[in-house]
Structure formats: structure tokens, C-alpha cells
Motif scaffolding. Structure first.
Motif, PDB file in Angstrom:
ATOM      1  N   VAL A   7     -14.853   5.757   0.050  1.00 23.66           N
ATOM      2  CA  VAL A   7     -13.768   6.696  -0.248  1.00 23.66           C
ATOM      3  C   VAL A   7     -12.767   6.709   0.891  1.00 23.66           C
ATOM      4  CG1 VAL A   7     -13.214   9.125  -0.627  1.00 23.66           C
ATOM      5  CG2 VAL A   7     -15.200   8.108  -1.767  1.00 23.66           C
ATOM      6  N   THR A   8     -13.248   6.751   2.120  1.00 25.30           N
ATOM      7  CA  THR A   8     -12.366   6.752   3.285  1.00 25.30           C
ATOM      8  C   THR A   8     -11.585   5.453   3.373  1.00 25.30           C
ATOM      9  OG1 THR A   8     -13.979   8.105   4.428  1.00 25.30           O
ATOM     10  CG2 THR A   8     -12.304   7.068   5.779  1.00 25.30           C
ATOM     11  N   THR A   9     -12.232   4.327   3.100  1.00 26.58           N
ATOM     12  CA  THR A   9     -11.592   3.026   3.191  1.00 26.58           C
ATOM     13  C   THR A   9     -10.451   2.893   2.194  1.00 26.58           C
ATOM     14  OG1 THR A   9     -13.687   2.076   3.856  1.00 26.58           O
ATOM     15  CG2 THR A   9     -12.018   0.545   3.117  1.00 26.58           C
ATOM     16  N   HIS A  10     -10.603   3.448   0.995  1.00 26.50           N
ATOM     17  CA  HIS A  10      -9.595   3.288  -0.046  1.00 26.50           C
ATOM     18  C   HIS A  10      -8.606   4.453  -0.103  1.00 26.50           C
ATOM     19  CE1 HIS A  10     -11.787  -0.164  -1.363  1.00 26.50           C
ATOM     20  NE2 HIS A  10     -12.878   0.532  -1.583  1.00 26.50           N
ATOM     21  N   ALA A  11      -8.678   5.377   0.804  1.00 23.55           N
ATOM     22  CA  ALA A  11      -7.818   6.554   0.772  1.00 23.55           C
ATOM     23  C   ALA A  11      -6.330   6.215   0.761  1.00 23.55           C
ATOM     24  CB  ALA A  11      -8.158   7.498   1.913  1.00 23.55           C
ATOM     25  N   PRO A  12      -5.830   5.307   1.618  1.00 21.01           N
ATOM     26  CA  PRO A  12      -4.388   5.022   1.591  1.00 21.01           C
ATOM     27  C   PRO A  12      -3.939   4.438   0.248  1.00 21.01           C
ATOM     28  CG  PRO A  12      -5.362   4.191   3.614  1.00 21.01           C
ATOM     29  CD  PRO A  12      -6.489   4.619   2.721  1.00 21.01           C
ATOM     30  N   ASP A  14      -5.393   4.818  -2.683  1.00 15.72           N
ATOM     31  CA  ASP A  14      -5.488   5.884  -3.688  1.00 15.72           C
ATOM     32  C   ASP A  14      -4.314   6.849  -3.588  1.00 15.72           C
ATOM     33  OD1 ASP A  14      -7.830   4.845  -4.706  1.00 15.72           O
ATOM     34  OD2 ASP A  14      -9.130   6.157  -3.525  1.00 15.72           O
ATOM     35  N   ALA A  15      -3.935   7.188  -2.381  1.00 19.40           N
ATOM     36  CA  ALA A  15      -2.820   8.127  -2.193  1.00 19.40           C
ATOM     37  C   ALA A  15      -1.518   7.536  -2.717  1.00 19.40           C
ATOM     38  CB  ALA A  15      -2.685   8.484  -0.714  1.00 19.40           C
ATOM     39  N   VAL A  16      -1.281   6.250  -2.445  1.00 18.97           N
ATOM     40  CA  VAL A  16      -0.056   5.605  -2.920  1.00 18.97           C
ATOM     41  C   VAL A  16      -0.104   5.474  -4.444  1.00 18.97           C
ATOM     42  CG1 VAL A  16       1.361   3.512  -2.821  1.00 18.97           C
ATOM     43  CG2 VAL A  16       0.324   4.418  -0.729  1.00 18.97           C
ATOM     44  N   ARG A  17      -1.277   5.134  -4.990  1.00 20.49           N
ATOM     45  CA  ARG A  17      -1.415   5.036  -6.442  1.00 20.49           C
ATOM     46  C   ARG A  17      -1.093   6.379  -7.101  1.00 20.49           C
ATOM     47  NH1 ARG A  17      -6.389   5.447  -8.059  1.00 20.49           N
ATOM     48  NH2 ARG A  17      -7.223   3.697  -6.894  1.00 20.49           N
ATOM     49  N   GLN A  18      -1.578   7.470  -6.525  1.00 21.65           N
ATOM     50  CA  GLN A  18      -1.294   8.801  -7.065  1.00 21.65           C
ATOM     51  C   GLN A  18       0.205   9.129  -6.992  1.00 21.65           C
ATOM     52  OE1 GLN A  18      -3.879  11.518  -5.020  1.00 21.65           O
ATOM     53  NE2 GLN A  18      -5.717  10.765  -6.067  1.00 21.65           N
ATOM     54  N   ALA A  19       0.842   8.704  -5.900  1.00 20.81           N
ATOM     55  CA  ALA A  19       2.290   8.938  -5.768  1.00 20.81           C
ATOM     56  C   ALA A  19       3.052   8.172  -6.854  1.00 20.81           C
ATOM     57  CB  ALA A  19       2.767   8.524  -4.379  1.00 20.81           C
ATOM     58  N   PHE A  20       2.635   6.929  -7.127  1.00 20.97           N
ATOM     59  CA  PHE A  20       3.273   6.153  -8.197  1.00 20.97           C
ATOM     60  C   PHE A  20       3.037   6.809  -9.554  1.00 20.97           C
ATOM     61  CE2 PHE A  20       4.022   2.635  -5.316  1.00 20.97           C
ATOM     62  CZ  PHE A  20       5.109   1.983  -5.887  1.00 20.97           C
ATOM     63  N   GLU A  35      12.795   3.857  -3.126  1.00 20.00           N
ATOM     64  CA  GLU A  35      12.554   3.030  -1.935  1.00 20.00           C
ATOM     65  C   GLU A  35      11.328   3.488  -1.147  1.00 20.00           C
ATOM     66  OE1 GLU A  35      13.139  -0.364  -0.199  1.00 20.00           O
ATOM     67  OE2 GLU A  35      14.410   0.304  -1.844  1.00 20.00           O
ATOM     68  N   GLU A  36      11.083   4.804  -1.111  1.00 17.83           N
ATOM     69  CA  GLU A  36       9.916   5.317  -0.367  1.00 17.83           C
ATOM     70  C   GLU A  36       8.614   4.777  -0.959  1.00 17.83           C
ATOM     71  OE1 GLU A  36      11.658   8.341  -2.303  1.00 17.83           O
ATOM     72  OE2 GLU A  36      13.138   7.282  -1.111  1.00 17.83           O
ATOM     73  N   LEU A  37       8.567   4.680  -2.290  1.00 21.95           N
ATOM     74  CA  LEU A  37       7.359   4.158  -2.930  1.00 21.95           C
ATOM     75  C   LEU A  37       7.198   2.668  -2.672  1.00 21.95           C
ATOM     76  CD1 LEU A  37       7.299   6.073  -6.341  1.00 21.95           C
ATOM     77  CD2 LEU A  37       5.883   6.465  -4.319  1.00 21.95           C
ATOM     78  N   TRP A  38       8.312   1.930  -2.730  1.00 25.72           N
ATOM     79  CA  TRP A  38       8.239   0.506  -2.394  1.00 25.72           C
ATOM     80  C   TRP A  38       7.739   0.320  -0.957  1.00 25.72           C
ATOM     81  CZ3 TRP A  38       7.617  -3.358  -5.307  1.00 25.72           C
ATOM     82  CH2 TRP A  38       8.272  -3.515  -6.524  1.00 25.72           C
ATOM     83  N   GLN A  39       8.264   1.114  -0.045  1.00 29.48           N
ATOM     84  CA  GLN A  39       7.869   0.996   1.362  1.00 29.48           C
ATOM     85  C   GLN A  39       6.386   1.295   1.526  1.00 29.48           C
ATOM     86  OE1 GLN A  39       9.763  -0.273   3.820  1.00 29.48           O
ATOM     87  NE2 GLN A  39       7.851  -0.248   4.953  1.00 29.48           N
ATOM     88  N   ALA A  40       5.897   2.307   0.817  1.00 26.71           N
ATOM     89  CA  ALA A  40       4.473   2.648   0.887  1.00 26.71           C
ATOM     90  C   ALA A  40       3.623   1.497   0.364  1.00 26.71           C
ATOM     91  CB  ALA A  40       4.192   3.925   0.100  1.00 26.71           C
ATOM     92  N   ALA A  41       4.073   0.843  -0.701  1.00 28.19           N
ATOM     93  CA  ALA A  41       3.350  -0.300  -1.253  1.00 28.19           C
ATOM     94  C   ALA A  41       3.347  -1.464  -0.274  1.00 28.19           C
ATOM     95  CB  ALA A  41       3.972  -0.720  -2.582  1.00 28.19           C
ATOM     96  N   VAL A  42       4.494  -1.734   0.341  1.00 29.17           N
ATOM     97  CA  VAL A  42       4.597  -2.819   1.316  1.00 29.17           C
ATOM     98  C   VAL A  42       3.702  -2.538   2.526  1.00 29.17           C
ATOM     99  CG1 VAL A  42       6.175  -3.922   2.955  1.00 29.17           C
ATOM    100  CG2 VAL A  42       6.874  -3.585   0.578  1.00 29.17           C
ATOM    101  N   ASP A  43       3.655  -1.288   2.961  1.00 26.40           N
ATOM    102  CA  ASP A  43       2.823  -0.925   4.115  1.00 26.40           C
ATOM    103  C   ASP A  43       1.339  -1.184   3.860  1.00 26.40           C
ATOM    104  OD1 ASP A  43       5.069  -0.182   5.511  1.00 26.40           O
ATOM    105  OD2 ASP A  43       4.809   1.969   5.158  1.00 26.40           O
ATOM    106  N   LEU A  44       0.932  -1.139   2.608  1.00 26.09           N
ATOM    107  CA  LEU A  44      -0.475  -1.388   2.263  1.00 26.09           C
ATOM    108  C   LEU A  44      -0.867  -2.846   2.488  1.00 26.09           C
ATOM    109  CD1 LEU A  44      -0.789   0.662  -1.043  1.00 26.09           C
ATOM    110  CD2 LEU A  44      -1.839   1.209   1.167  1.00 26.09           C
TER     111      LEU A  44
END
Length: 130
Positions: A7-12, A14-20, A35-44
């Protein structure tokens, strides 16, 4: 791996998926992804494979790949570095040992103030062996 670690490993991700999912549920029509969502996806991309991110976030693989490639790290700021020669070479004397391609050897002891002569001396010494 323990379930709580997963759960801890997949938290980022999961959080981005929920935002999408939140954005998709509230958008009207065919709005562009913010753009914020694209940036979050790229950061992953530093933690997950491109395929996994595109699948989990339901993104076009090619567009995500292009955005990841376009992201370039900022160059480090330029800095001026002062190099104090008096701390690198003792100010009273410097010793230079040379060996020419022809096998000749020369040792030079240079006192302070004569350092500018060294490159000329080395060039002249090495050119004599030709």
C-alpha cells in the motif's frame, strides 16, 4: 512483501489515479487534461514503468512518452570558483620532471615568479626529441 508495504509503495500512483478519476467525473465534454495532472503523471516515471502509468491512469501511451521525453532537467546554476594557486603549489619552489619521447629526462626546480616559463620550456624540451 507485506500487504501494508505494498500500500505504501503504490501510494503515489494511487493518489494520481484518484486525481484523474476526480477530474474525469467533473469535466464537461472533451476538455484537455490539466497540466497539473500531466505533470503528476510524468513525475511518476521515476518510480513506475511507462506502460504501468499509462494503463493505471488510462492515458495515451505515446502522448505520455512524448511528455516524459520533453521533460529535461534544469541545468545547474553556473558558479564562479576561485582557484588559489598559492595553496596548490608551494610558493617557494615547484619541481617539474619531464621525459621526452626519445627517452631524455629533465628535472626543473622553479622558484616563485617563473611559473609562466614552464609551458615554453616543456614545449621546447619535447620538440628536441623529434
Amino acid at each position: 512483501m507485506k500487504q501494508e508495504d505494498q500500500v505504501t509503495t503504490h501510494a503515489p500512483l494511487d493518489a494520481v489515479r484518484q486525481a484523474f478519476e476526480q477530474w474525469r467525473s467533473t469535466r464537461s465534454g472533451r476538455e484537455r487534461i490539466p497540466e497539473e495532472l500531466w505533470q503528476a503523471a510524468v513525475d511518476l516515471s521515476e518510480s513506475y514503468t511507462l506502460c504501468r502509468i499509462a494503463t493505471e491512469l488510462k492515458l495515451d501511451y505515446s502522448r505520455l512518452r512524448r511528455r516524459i521525453r520533453e521533460r529535461s532537467p534544469e541545468p545547474p546554476p553556473s558558479r564562479f570558483i576561485e582557484l588559489r594557486m598559492d595553496r596548490l603549489v608551494p610558493s617557494h619552489q615547484c619541481t617539474v620532471q619531464l621525459r621526452s619521447p626519445a627517452g631524455f629526462e629533465m628535472t626543473v626546480h622553479v622558484s616563485a615568479g617563473y611559473e609562466p616559463q614552464i609551458p615554453h620550456l616543456i614545449h621546447h624540451f619535447l620538440s628536441q626529441g623529434r
